[in-house]
Design a protein around this motif. Structure first.
Motif, PDB file in Angstrom:
ATOM      1  N   ILE A 388       0.836  -1.203   0.000  1.00  0.00           N
ATOM      2  CA  ILE A 388       0.000   0.000   0.000  1.00  0.00           C
ATOM      3  C   ILE A 388       0.868   1.249   0.000  1.00  0.00           C
ATOM      4  CG2 ILE A 388      -1.674   1.323   1.350  1.00  0.00           C
ATOM      5  CD1 ILE A 388      -2.951  -1.274   2.166  1.00  0.00           C
ATOM      6  N   LEU A 389       1.935   1.232   0.800  1.00  0.00           N
ATOM      7  CA  LEU A 389       2.831   2.391   0.832  1.00  0.00           C
ATOM      8  C   LEU A 389       3.436   2.626  -0.537  1.00  0.00           C
ATOM      9  CD1 LEU A 389       4.422   4.550   2.420  1.00  0.00           C
ATOM     10  CD2 LEU A 389       6.178   2.814   2.822  1.00  0.00           C
ATOM     11  N   ALA A 390       3.938   1.549  -1.136  1.00  0.00           N
ATOM     12  CA  ALA A 390       4.539   1.684  -2.462  1.00  0.00           C
ATOM     13  C   ALA A 390       3.518   2.218  -3.455  1.00  0.00           C
ATOM     14  CB  ALA A 390       5.075   0.327  -2.935  1.00  0.00           C
ATOM     15  N   MET A 391       2.295   1.716  -3.370  1.00  0.00           N
ATOM     16  CA  MET A 391       1.256   2.140  -4.310  1.00  0.00           C
ATOM     17  C   MET A 391       0.938   3.619  -4.154  1.00  0.00           C
ATOM     18  SD  MET A 391      -2.645   0.924  -4.703  1.00  0.00           S
ATOM     19  CE  MET A 391      -3.102   2.087  -3.453  1.00  0.00           C
ATOM     20  N   MET A 392       0.877   4.097  -2.927  1.00  0.00           N
ATOM     21  CA  MET A 392       0.557   5.513  -2.698  1.00  0.00           C
ATOM     22  C   MET A 392       1.652   6.415  -3.251  1.00  0.00           C
ATOM     23  SD  MET A 392      -2.360   5.479  -1.562  1.00  0.00           S
ATOM     24  CE  MET A 392      -2.409   7.245  -1.648  1.00  0.00           C
ATOM     25  N   LEU A 393       2.910   6.058  -2.969  1.00  0.00           N
ATOM     26  CA  LEU A 393       4.009   6.880  -3.470  1.00  0.00           C
ATOM     27  C   LEU A 393       4.045   6.832  -4.995  1.00  0.00           C
ATOM     28  CD1 LEU A 393       6.671   5.827  -0.826  1.00  0.00           C
ATOM     29  CD2 LEU A 393       5.579   8.056  -1.035  1.00  0.00           C
ATOM     30  N   PHE A 394       3.786   5.663  -5.530  1.00  0.00           N
ATOM     31  CA  PHE A 394       3.729   5.479  -6.974  1.00  0.00           C
ATOM     32  C   PHE A 394       2.639   6.359  -7.575  1.00  0.00           C
ATOM     33  CE2 PHE A 394       2.977   3.838 -10.982  1.00  0.00           C
ATOM     34  CZ  PHE A 394       2.024   2.848 -11.073  1.00  0.00           C
ATOM     35  N   SER A 395       1.477   6.389  -6.914  1.00  0.00           N
ATOM     36  CA  SER A 395       0.367   7.153  -7.480  1.00  0.00           C
ATOM     37  C   SER A 395       0.693   8.642  -7.504  1.00  0.00           C
ATOM     38  CB  SER A 395      -0.916   6.897  -6.694  1.00  0.00           C
ATOM     39  OG  SER A 395      -0.852   7.483  -5.418  1.00  0.00           O
ATOM     40  N   VAL A 396       1.262   9.151  -6.426  1.00  0.00           N
ATOM     41  CA  VAL A 396       1.580  10.581  -6.385  1.00  0.00           C
ATOM     42  C   VAL A 396       2.589  10.920  -7.482  1.00  0.00           C
ATOM     43  CG1 VAL A 396       2.615  12.411  -5.021  1.00  0.00           C
ATOM     44  CG2 VAL A 396       1.012  10.858  -3.951  1.00  0.00           C
ATOM     45  N   GLY A 397       3.637  10.102  -7.598  1.00  0.00           N
ATOM     46  CA  GLY A 397       4.669  10.376  -8.601  1.00  0.00           C
ATOM     47  C   GLY A 397       4.110  10.387 -10.009  1.00  0.00           C
ATOM     48  N   THR A 398       3.355   9.348 -10.341  1.00  0.00           N
ATOM     49  CA  THR A 398       2.861   9.231 -11.716  1.00  0.00           C
ATOM     50  C   THR A 398       1.839  10.304 -12.041  1.00  0.00           C
ATOM     51  OG1 THR A 398       3.201   6.863 -11.602  1.00  0.00           O
ATOM     52  CG2 THR A 398       1.752   7.651 -13.315  1.00  0.00           C
ATOM     53  N   GLN A 399       0.930  10.559 -11.111  1.00  0.00           N
ATOM     54  CA  GLN A 399      -0.113  11.553 -11.399  1.00  0.00           C
ATOM     55  C   GLN A 399       0.453  12.957 -11.448  1.00  0.00           C
ATOM     56  OE1 GLN A 399      -2.782  10.404  -8.343  1.00  0.00           O
ATOM     57  NE2 GLN A 399      -3.287   8.481  -9.394  1.00  0.00           N
ATOM     58  N   ALA A 400       1.431  13.244 -10.578  1.00  0.00           N
ATOM     59  CA  ALA A 400       2.084  14.545 -10.653  1.00  0.00           C
ATOM     60  C   ALA A 400       2.809  14.693 -11.984  1.00  0.00           C
ATOM     61  CB  ALA A 400       3.058  14.716  -9.493  1.00  0.00           C
ATOM     62  N   ALA A 401       3.369  13.582 -12.481  1.00  0.00           N
ATOM     63  CA  ALA A 401       4.036  13.637 -13.781  1.00  0.00           C
ATOM     64  C   ALA A 401       3.044  14.005 -14.880  1.00  0.00           C
ATOM     65  CB  ALA A 401       4.692  12.288 -14.098  1.00  0.00           C
ATOM     66  N   CYS A 402       1.811  13.498 -14.784  1.00  0.00           N
ATOM     67  CA  CYS A 402       0.779  13.876 -15.760  1.00  0.00           C
ATOM     68  C   CYS A 402       0.562  15.372 -15.748  1.00  0.00           C
ATOM     69  CB  CYS A 402      -0.554  13.192 -15.434  1.00  0.00           C
ATOM     70  SG  CYS A 402      -0.550  11.428 -15.643  1.00  0.00           S
ATOM     71  N   GLY A 403       0.461  15.922 -14.533  1.00  0.00           N
ATOM     72  CA  GLY A 403       0.276  17.363 -14.421  1.00  0.00           C
ATOM     73  C   GLY A 403       1.473  18.121 -14.956  1.00  0.00           C
ATOM     74  N   ALA A 404       2.676  17.635 -14.651  1.00  0.00           N
ATOM     75  CA  ALA A 404       3.882  18.330 -15.086  1.00  0.00           C
ATOM     76  C   ALA A 404       4.032  18.282 -16.606  1.00  0.00           C
ATOM     77  CB  ALA A 404       5.112  17.712 -14.426  1.00  0.00           C
ATOM     78  N   LEU A 405       3.558  17.190 -17.200  1.00  0.00           N
ATOM     79  CA  LEU A 405       3.679  17.084 -18.652  1.00  0.00           C
ATOM     80  C   LEU A 405       2.874  18.168 -19.341  1.00  0.00           C
ATOM     81  CD1 LEU A 405       3.904  13.942 -20.725  1.00  0.00           C
ATOM     82  CD2 LEU A 405       2.318  15.680 -21.464  1.00  0.00           C
ATOM     83  N   PHE A 406       1.681  18.454 -18.786  1.00  0.00           N
ATOM     84  CA  PHE A 406       0.883  19.514 -19.396  1.00  0.00           C
ATOM     85  C   PHE A 406       1.378  20.902 -19.000  1.00  0.00           C
ATOM     86  CE2 PHE A 406      -2.257  17.986 -22.223  1.00  0.00           C
ATOM     87  CZ  PHE A 406      -2.310  16.635 -21.957  1.00  0.00           C
TER      88      PHE A 406
END
Lengths: 541, 208
Positions: A388-406
């Motif tokens: 669960i910890l890994a998944m949460m950190l993973f989610s923040v990183g990936t979703q923030a990357a989506c925002g950063a890409l735009f």
């Protein structure tokens, strides 16, 4: 004279600039009508609840307001997108029940997952044109109400083939991403459009998380009324179907295409710079940066879409959770979008303020790579808390990357902005299709192995961001060009127009944009003292 | 920057090395004695059984070849419906695992009865929620603590003989189908109505 949209002075942190921001440049000579808010340009604020600019786009973002037409459009837009995410991934948390009912194999389930994201590759591309021709309102309503029957038709599904077909048809509704971003782009001014689009995009993406909670709950309630599981899951799909119909009706009755009214009732007199689709398409496709962003988004949003499909089943099978608990865990992945995606855009803006475009590129690379590393960790975690910890950190990183890409995408092209955003969006779905096909559709890899391998692939496919080079701003490892001409933003954006078009003054929007984009030089923008160069075009008419 | 990346990377790597828990006593299938004899006789022979309808007569008893006192440890017998290999192909959630606590091949419980030295039997109606698949029946003899000590199954060791097929219910209902069609028509219809209404308004507007 061509009125332009980015008329606010000063630098703009245009992060998360949305899709198809084809500014509707109207001269407002509108006939009076009870339903269209036709007002004179000399009295711009009279009828609006929020302060507006000269094109009647809101200058302020008030998320808690529902005022006509701006905030209402925002809320209708993001909630429609949210509803479509719920429908597209509604099957995922119920797969343990569906696979028994339809006697599905892992291959069948994986293929259906691929199908669920593939339809949107095409529908997202088409939606840009629909919004241009019919307005964002109809674009959204079409998406919602034409795919609602597909959601209801889960009650007919009897085998793997029909299951795949229905998931494919439901997936078309993800085109609401484009219509939602388009709608906010015409309703909100350039300075705040980044935050607005980031919120709309992030909150809409949350639907992928909410569905993991909602569907098991609905399923459970229906079972309590006495239905067998194999009937209950079919009936559960009626809820997303209802939501789509309700949102479609709300959009059509409460929504408004443009600040001044609906597209069909406004007279389009004086509209200028309606660009040729073939030119816009060519410049989008010719620019190599478009394709790098296509791949990058494929491994940030693509990974996110894939996880929406597989994570609930993963927790159910590997850690023996109940359907309900697995749904809660899976939901927290999607719910992180609420703040993670806007955060990514914000981080990109801050990096740009300090280091210019190079900062944006580094932010994007760091966020996406870190997210992917945590994805590798998730696949390897064998205890529930670590997973669960890994998944949460993973989610923040990936979703923030989506925002950063735009935060980067709006600067790749000015002429083809809309199409590039559409192509990038389609890249997200394409990436999801590829990862599901390769890692989660056969028995070659266990789901855990698939997760880790997907993380490795994401790390590798994020490296191309180092090759995005802007002559005027540099790249991750290279400084900006020292060349006299090429180091100017005007040269880059002007290069999208032929000399003939320049002589007609068609490129003026791009030049204005180039001036405003000097903020991407970072702190050096303050020091730079570059006067607007003569473009050689005839005197403004 | 490079140092931080390195430290971060090593943190990731070390965290992903799986920790080794202390070894605990686990029930392994290979340790079980095959001392029970299980038979399954359907009331209708030679057809696919229908979930919720067909009845099977299941009997279980200690094998005549079993040694004396083999059954001393048995307290209860748990009879389960297990997937045959053909229903496990490409379905990792039904995988057979030697460690019984991780075994997923026998998820459907039929009955749990206290052990009796005399042969026991049961007329079992195939559960309505049984999924479509090919099965056999297995009985576990469990001790006081609930750990399996022996087993028996209606099929052979390779699980190739005496298998039977079950057809699960489809879960479809006519009322659901009709409701689905109604709402779909409503969705299309309301969209059309709006389109037509707005076109009319626009025409009226233009005429003014």
């Amino acid at each position: 004279m061509a009125p332009n949209h980015s008329n606010e002075n000063g630098s703009i942190g245009i992060s998360l600039h949305g899709v198809t921001a084809r500014e509707q440049i109207f001269s407002f000579s509108v006939e009076d009508a009870p339903w269209s808010q036709a007002i004179r340009s000399d009295d711009p604020t009279a009828k609006f609840a929020l302060p507006v600019d000269s094109e009647h786009r809101a200058k302020v973002f008030k998320p808690l307001s529902f005022a006509k037409p701006h905030m209402r459009a925002f809320h209708l837009g993001w909630i429609s997108f949210f509803t479509c995410f719920i429908s597209t991934f509604a099957a995922a948390p119920l797969v343990p029940v569906i696979r028994d009912n339809l006697d599905l194999t892992k291959t069948d389930i994986g293929n259906a997952g691929v199908a669920s994201v593939s339809g949107a590759i095409f529908s997202r591309l088409a939606m840009g044109a629909v919004c241009d021709l019919l307005g964002a309102r109809y674009g959204t309503a079409f998406s919602l109400m034409l795919s609602a029957p597909a959601v209801f038709s889960m009650s007919f599904v009897a085998d793997a083939g029909s299951y795949l077909a229905v998931r494919f048809m439901i997936g078309f509704c993800l085109a609401t991403f484009v219509s939602c971003q388009y709608w906010t782009s015409v309703m909100f001014t350039g300075k705040i459009i980044g935050l607005v689009n980031g919120c709309a995009g992030g909150w809409g993406d949350m639907g992928g998380g909410v569905t993991q909670l909602l569907m098991p709950m609905v399923f459970h309630v229906i079972k309590l009324t006495g239905a067998t599981p194999f009937t209950a899951w079919r009936f559960a799909f009626f809820i997303p179907g209802f939501l789509q119909i309700i949102m479609g009706i709300l959009v059509l009755t409460l929504g408004q295409d443009l600040p001044d009214g609906n597209l069909s009732t406004l007279q389009k007199s004086g509209q200028v710079s309606k660009d040729k689709f073939s030119k816009v398409f060519w410049f989008a496709v010719k620019n190599y940066r478009t394709w790098i962003l296509f791949v990058l988004y494929g491994f940030s949003m693509g990974v996110e879409l894939t996880i929406n499909n597989v994570i609930s089943g993963y927790f159910y099978d590997r850690f023996n959770l109940t359907l309900h608990t697995a749904g809660i865990v899976a939901a927290s992945f999607g719910m992180a979008n609420f703040f993670a995606r806007p955060f990514g855009g914000y981080a990109s803006d801050v990096a740009a303020r300090l280091f210019g475009m190079r900062g944006r590129l580094w932010t994007l690379w760091i966020l996406q790579t870190v997210g992917a590393l945590f994805c590798i960790w998730l696949g390897r975690a064998s205890s529930l808390p670590i997973a669960i910890l890994a998944m949460m950190l993973f989610s923040v990183g990936t979703q923030a990357a989506c925002g950063a890409l735009f935060g980067v995408a709006p600067f790749v092209s000015r002429r083809s902005l809309g199409l590039i955003s559409g192509l990038t969006g389609a890249g997200g779905n394409f990436g999801s299709g590829v990862t599901q096909l390769v890692f989660f559709s056969s028995s070659r890899f266990s789901t855990a192995e698939g997760l880790s391998l997907m993380g490795v692939m994401a790390v590798v496919c994020t490296i191309p961001v180092a090759f995005i080079h802007f002559p005027q701003w540099g790249s991750m490892f290279l400084r900006p060009s020292q060349h006299e001409e090429r180091s100017k933003e005007e040269h880059y954006y002007g290069g999208e127009w032929t000399e003939e078009e320049k002589s007609l003054g068609l490129h003026e929007g791009s030049i204005k944009f180039a001036e405003n984009s000097r903020s991407e030089r970072g702190r050096k923008a303050v020091l730079a003292d570059i006067p607007t160069p003569e473009t050689g075009s005839p005197a403004h008419v | 920057m490079a140092v931080q990346t390195f430290l971060f990377a090593s943190l990731i790597i070390f965290s992903s090395i799986e920790s080794n828990h202390g070894a605990t006593e686990v029930s392994l299938f290979t340790n079980l004695e095959n001392s029970l004899e299980v038979t399954a006789k359907p009331t209708r022979v030679g057809v696919v059984w229908e979930a919720g309808k067909d009845i099977v007569r299941i009997t279980w008893m200690l094998k005549s070849s079993a040694k004396v006192n083999d059954d001393a440890a048995f307290k209860t017998v748990e009879v389960k419906l297990c997937y045959a290999p053909i229903s496990q192909v490409d379905r990792p959630w039904r995988k057979t695992h030697n460690e019984l606590s991780r075994d997923r091949s026998c998820p459907h419980k039929i009955v749990s009865k206290p052990y009796d030295k005399i042969p026991q039997s049961l007329n079992w109606t195939v559960d309505r929620e049984t999924p479509t698949g090919t099965y056999f029946i297995r009985a576990y003899g469990t001790d006081v603590n609930g750990y399996e000590v022996a087993y028996g199954q209606s099929s052979d060791a390779e699980k190739t003989t005496n298998l039977f097929s079950v057809e699960g219910i489809s879960g479809r209902h006519t009322s659901l189908d009709i409701a689905s069609i109604c709402f779909s028509v409503f969705s299309f219809g309301s969209l059309l109505v709006f389109l037509v209404k707005e076109k009319r308004k626009a025409k009226l507007q233009q005429r003014k």
